[in-house]
Every structure is written in C-alpha cells, then in structure tokens.
Design an enzyme around this catalytic site. Sequence first.
Site, short mmCIF file in Angstrom:
data_model
loop_
_atom_site.label_atom_id
_atom_site.label_comp_id
_atom_site.label_asym_id
_atom_site.label_seq_id
_atom_site.Cartn_x
_atom_site.Cartn_y
_atom_site.Cartn_z
CG HIS A 125 -0.86 2.56 8.47
ND1 HIS A 125 -1.30 1.61 9.37
CD2 HIS A 125 0.39 2.17 8.11
CE1 HIS A 125 -0.36 0.70 9.53
NE2 HIS A 125 0.68 1.01 8.77
CD GLU A 126 2.19 3.85 5.27
OE1 GLU A 126 3.24 3.70 5.90
OE2 GLU A 126 1.43 2.88 4.98
CG MET A 161 8.29 2.34 2.83
SD MET A 161 8.16 1.03 4.08
CE MET A 161 9.30 1.66 5.31
CD GLU A 162 6.68 2.42 7.88
OE1 GLU A 162 6.00 2.08 6.90
OE2 GLU A 162 7.09 1.62 8.74
CG ASN A 163 10.42 5.32 2.74
OD1 ASN A 163 10.84 4.22 3.05
ND2 ASN A 163 9.64 5.51 1.69
N GLY A 215 0.81 -1.22 0.00
CA GLY A 215 0.00 0.00 0.00
C GLY A 215 0.84 1.27 0.00
#
Length: 873
Positions: free
Chosen positions: A299-300, A265-267, A263
């Site tokens: 969410h991220e 990515m929280e970089n 979905g």
Amino acid sequence: MSQPQAKYRADYLPSAFLIDSVDLTFDLRDDDVRIDSRMTVRRNPAAAASSELVLDGTAELVSVTLDGEPVAVNHYSNDAETLTLRDVPESFILEIATRVDPYANSSLMGLYASNGNLFTQCEPEGFRKITYYLDRPDVMAKFSTTIIAERNRFPVLLSNGNKVGEGQTDKRRHWVKWVDPYRKPSYLFALVAARLSVLRDEFVTRGGKKVTLEIWVEPQDLDKSQHAMESLKRAMDWDERRFGLEYDLDTYMIVAVGDFNMGAMENKGLNVFNTKYVLASRATATDTDFDGVEGVIGHEYFHNWTGNRVTCRDWFQLSLKEGLTVFRDQEFSADMGSRAVKRIGDVRNLRAMQFPEDAGPMSHPIRPESYLEMNNFYTMTVYEKGAEVVRMYHTLFGEDGFRRGMDLYFKRHDGQAVTCDDFRAAMADANGADLTQFGRWYSQAGTPEVKVSCQWSELGHTLTLTVSQSTPPTPGQADKLPLHIPLAIGLLDPDGKEFPLTLSSDAAPGPTTRVLSVQEATQHFTFINIDRKPVPSLLRGFSAPVRLTYDYSDSELAFLLAHDRDDFARWEAGQQLAERMLLALYRASVDGLELAVPDDFICACRAVLVDTALDPAFVALALVLPSENELLEKIDAADPERIRQVRAFARAELARQLRADLIAAYELNDIKPFSHEHAGQRELKNLCLGYLAALDDPLAIDLAVSQCRNADNMTDQIGALNALRDIRHPDRDAVFNEFAHRWIDDALVMDKWFALNAASHRGDTLQMVQDLLLHPAFSLRNPNKARALLGSFGRNIAAFHREDGAGYRFMADQVLAVDAINPQVAARLVAAFNRWKRVDPARRQMMQAELERLIAHPALSKDVYEIVEKNLA
Ligand code: B3K
Ligand code: ZN
C-alpha cells in the site's frame, strides 16, 4: 469549549500564494528542536490577488524575516493557528524560525519522540506543528532538509529524497543534508533522527535503475525485517508488471516505530511504519500478521504513484489516493495469494466495519462535504468503500480498459494535485464512456439496496431479471438518486452447470458471468435459451458495494453453497443461510421457545467441512458464523446479550453434531513441519479447535492447552488462546498467564494478548480490563496498546454492552483519559458508541447518557467532539 468551525468542500479556493522551494534546518538540541525554514514564495497567478499571506502553524514562533529583513511587529500577527503577514510583495524569500518540544508531544502528530528517537507524522495537518507554512496539499514545493544532532544520541539522520552531504559540526555533533528532487505537499515531509539498525537490499527497476532499499528498525528487531523486505521487492516488481510504474528515487527507506497513530505513512522516499506492519517472524507473528505486513508495505509503496506523484487537491479528495491505493494493494495481495480468499476477506471487512459506519451518525460519501477534524475522515468509507468504487471501474471496463484509464490519468496529471472528478474523467475518456451518473458514488452516502426478482418462462425459455435499487436516507441527505451499478450475475441449471447469458439482441451466446449495467430505479433484463428453471447467482465477486436481496429458499442457498462457480457468491450463500438460522434463533429466544439448529444447516456445513477438494482457507471462511456485531445491524432494538447467547448456542450445536468431523479436520490440517505455505490449513485447523472448545469438552480444552504450549509458531498459539478465550477453567487462566510471562518483552505479541483478554465474553472481562490498565506492559500513551485493550473492549458484544451499563461508563472514562493524551486515538475509541440507536431502550438510554457526559466535558478535543456531536444530533 468554543464551537469548532467546520470546513466545507464547496469553499475550496486556490491558494493566494505558492511556495516553490523550502530549505529546512533542524537543530536537535538537548531538550528541544529549533527549525529554520527558508521559503521562496510568490503570488499564485491562478488566484485572486492578495497582499496578505496567511500561514498555518502552531509552533512557538522565534523569528520572521522577509528578503533578509526582520518583519516589523505591526506587519504580522500570530494567533493560535496562523501567522499572517501583511503587505507582502509579489515574490520574496521568507525565513521563519520556530521551536518545538518533541518530548512533550503525545499527539504523535508533527515532530515527536518515541523510545528516545525522533519521528514526524505530517498527514494531513501535522507539518504546521513544526513550522509555519501553506499546509495544504495543493501547494507543492521542492524540499531540502539539513539535520544537525549529537552523533551518539542520533547516529541516523534521515529525510526525504537523496542524501547529498554529511559532516561533523564539532566533536559531538554531526549533520546530514537531504534533497528531494520532486515537488511535494508538506504532508509528505518526513524526518527521522534515531539510533536504529538497517537491513539493506537492492532492486533494479526494469528501466535499469538501481534502487537501494533500507528498512530501519531497533537492533533487536533486525531478524524480523526480512519478510517486509521481500514484500517490498514483490510490490515493486508487481507495480511494474501490472501498471508499468517504476520507482523514481535512488533510495527507498522504511522506518519502524512503536508509537504510531495508524498503520504507516507514505512520505516520499521515507515511509514511516507502525512496527506492527514491518516486524514479522514465525515465532512472534501470525499468518494474518504476515499478510498484513505484505499488504501495508505494498500500500505505502503504491502511494508513490497514486498519492505522491499525483496527489490530492484538498483533503475532501482523500479517496482519490486512498480508495485507489487500497484497490491496488488488494489486487497485489490477490495476485500474491488466493484471489477468492482475499476478496471474501475484504468484503467481510467492508460489511463488518463500513456498512455500519454508512448506516450510522458518521455516514458520509467517499468524498465528504465537510469536516471539523480531517483525521476523523480517514474512514472505512473513504478507504474501503472508496476502493470498491475504483474496483467498479475495473469491473465495467475490464483489466485493459482500467489500465488505459490509469495510463491517461498519469499522462494528464503527473506532478499535479487533482480531484476525484479528474480521475473519473480519465477513466471515462480512456474508455469512451459516459460516467456522469457514476459520479453519484462520490456524492451520495449510504449503502444502496438492490432487490432482484426472477421470472422464468417455461414455454418461452426466457428468464427475466427485475432489478430495483434505492439508497436509504443518511444524515443531511434525505433523497437519493439511482446509481450506476455493475451487477455481475450467473444462472445455474439444476445440475449446477452455468447457462450462457444471452440477451435477445446478442449475435452469439453470451458469457456465463455477465456484468449488467444497472442505472435505473427499476430495470429488466431478459435472457434467452434458458430451458430449465435456473438458480441465479447474484453480485458475483461482490461487483458493487450494495446490500442485495433476493428471495432464495433455504434449499436454493444450500444448492449455491454446494455448486456456485463463483467463490464469493458461494461463500455468500453459506453466510445467508447462517444469518437466517441465527435470526430465527434470536426470534425463538425472544418468544421463549426451545432453540434448535436445523438439520439442513448442519448438513450443509458438514458437506463443506469434509470436502477436501476445497481450499482449506475457503472452508474456514465458509464456516465462520456472521459476527454478533453483524447480527446487531439486522435486528431492531437488539438485545446484545441475547445475540451473544444464540450465536454461542449455534456454535456449540454445530460442534456437538460435527464433533467427529471437526476432530478429523483438525488432524488432517495439523501439518508438520511448519511452512508458511500451510497458512490455510492452520486457519482451518484453528477454526475446528475453536468449535470444539465451544463444547466445553475437556478433550478440546486439553487439545488447545497443549497446542498453545507446544506450538512452534504464533498462529497456533493465538489460535489456541482464541479457542480458550471465553472459557472459565483453571487451565485456561494458566496458559493465558504463561503466554504473558513468556512474551512480556515483545510489545507486538503483548498487544495480541491484551486484545484477547478484552475480547473475552466472560463475565469478569470488565474487571480484567480495568486491571490490565495497570499491567507493567500496558501504556495508554501507546496507540497500539490503547487500541488492543480498549478498542477490543469496545467491540466486545458482552462486556461493552453489560446490562448494568458499567461497560459504557468505563469506555467513556477511558475516552476522556486517552483524549487528554492523544485525541486522534480517542476519537477512534469513542466510535464504539456509534450504534447506540440500534440497541434495546434500556441500553440506548445508558449509552446516550455517556455521550451526553462526554459532550459536556470542558476540555474535549475537537476530534472527539465531532464524533459525539454527530451521535447526538
Ligand atoms: N496516508 C496515511 C494515513 C494518514 C492518516 C492520518 N490520520 C496512511 C495510508 O493510508 O497509507
Ligand atoms: Zn493510504
């Protein structure tokens, strides 16, 4: 293939070395990329002394120097997965150059190209595909990144943190330098080099910090990015209000990419998102898509604290950040919309996807003990059951107690890489509670079974609840211990009023919903002043991820469906009634009896349908029958075709008997002009349309056809196609074709169309899916496409489980085709076989044969191998 080696949680050792800082330079050349890395390395005082440094890496090694000197060949060795340096000093500067070809990288891990742009994906172990490093989450370093590229081809150069400089290297090429002031593990590294447009906005934190918000998308998608931006601002505001958490960098960037394995990515400071969770317009996205964007953006963003500021010590602890962050995004969505509808949706999802996982070959605790390929453990169990475990702390301690636990967790662990036990300890200490037994939720797999019975004393006016629990054996875990289960209950009197729940030890009358702490294998709870025979309302709000059984009569369930004050329990009563009815139909069908849907069930459904006081979104949820795949879990040696038939029969029967009410509800909920507020009404309207079309009634077909043709929004178009999905009728085929023709250039809309085709119960679906593999808008290399077509096919009770086994054969062939391109996606697809032991013997044998064919394949990835091997074990 040589047997891949498993990694075990119990083997954790601190890293022998630490990396304090890493300066990266990416030189984007015409056909490849050179990466220069300069690291300050030192021995870890907390680890056993070693003079051997083992770095993870699979990229082509160009050069290695230590403190400025080239490392002699006899001082290092480089195999397929590591670079080992011998006799290294206590602390030193290590410089490594590598070369990678992002254009040949179809795994979409590490540095890869999508539509001419370059992106990275490093979680969990993708950084090692870029350079040699201590690629583990407990090694946290300060990163700086310089990117050099041709300006025309890559005008936008992004990485984590703040931009500190930029310039021109020559006429053609430019450079940008980024510095991330926060220490982070390599999995949070990100780089984007692209030709993209930006939507910019601003958010002022409550501490007064101005944050620039940027959403980077392809130019033609700019007008579809506003909802994502609004969602981001809502998420930032919500996290400040609900958890006191503020953003910590000057810029927050989101970049959308069409080729992405999951979905988003929280970089740190630079989220990379699947376009599916960024782009939304009324014309192209359904109401569900809008909610999906809001949820994933949230969410991220929430990961910035739960994941990035406090991260995982090792990958076995994944649920530390994922379970917690899913809980946070669920709460965010609940606060933004209808809490009850959100909760019911989440529970449905858990039961449809996580319960079968936990009952099958992949069953694992939310903190797994071992893995071959970590990517296989980004599961419903780690995420969704993990979120349920976090929710149980909230249920046990309440909002204030939960917040105290969170505050203590951040106070203790900000900037650290920690474990699930650290989180549990913070919750326990902040609330003065003993959570030792609660720790079993992290170590035991399987869905616990809770049995409840009631004894009412007419004379004594007491009600005694007997609660017993057990957890079934799962692979590698034969015996289970009792868990600490928060069980929320209520008691309804015959008029539907709730009794205060008072224990004899209470000084005052108790609340009408009470959370019982169930900790023993069997336990009794006695309530006083219950002067009429009550109906218990159990597991209110789904207070624990368990299967609960209670011997309700049909009329008690109908009573709860009509009267329960707890929306979840109310919905649940309806589902239990429906499930009973469907299982009875299945048995009748096996026995060759005539099928009939009981009048009481029809009446209960009608009562819900015509009750205009109810939230239409709730009504829609209450009137969906349990899915075929849920029924498959309830029947031993199930015949999938029979399941399909009886569910289709029940739907048609309901539609026949409620036809007038369905038409009335359709009209009542067909609200014009379009407004996002009316999502619930649209949901109900389209549910009615689906039932009406189940009758094969020309009127319903006309209604769906004209809804599809005239709709001014995507929800209604998809609602109509969905209603027509299983029907053989020339008009059905005409609107399906028109839709594809109209949306051929919109990848995300075409995904919906591929998915609908592959989900059809029509007998020609396999042929259709085979043809669609060759459709000009289809590509097996694009994960969204592979999931839309093949993922949907694998969940299709009719086509996948065809009696002749052709569905299984086709799926196994496609798993192999995808595996050669992208093992991570292939491993998700092969999970379609996970429930092979539940179906009838003939099908079981055919599924087993396909699994055996797969495992014998010489070039199988370890991703697919791990799933297939567990299936056959
Ligand atoms: N943390 C990422 C998942 C990475 C998955 C790698 N296979 C997205 C998320 O959970 O927010
Ligand atoms: Zn996450």
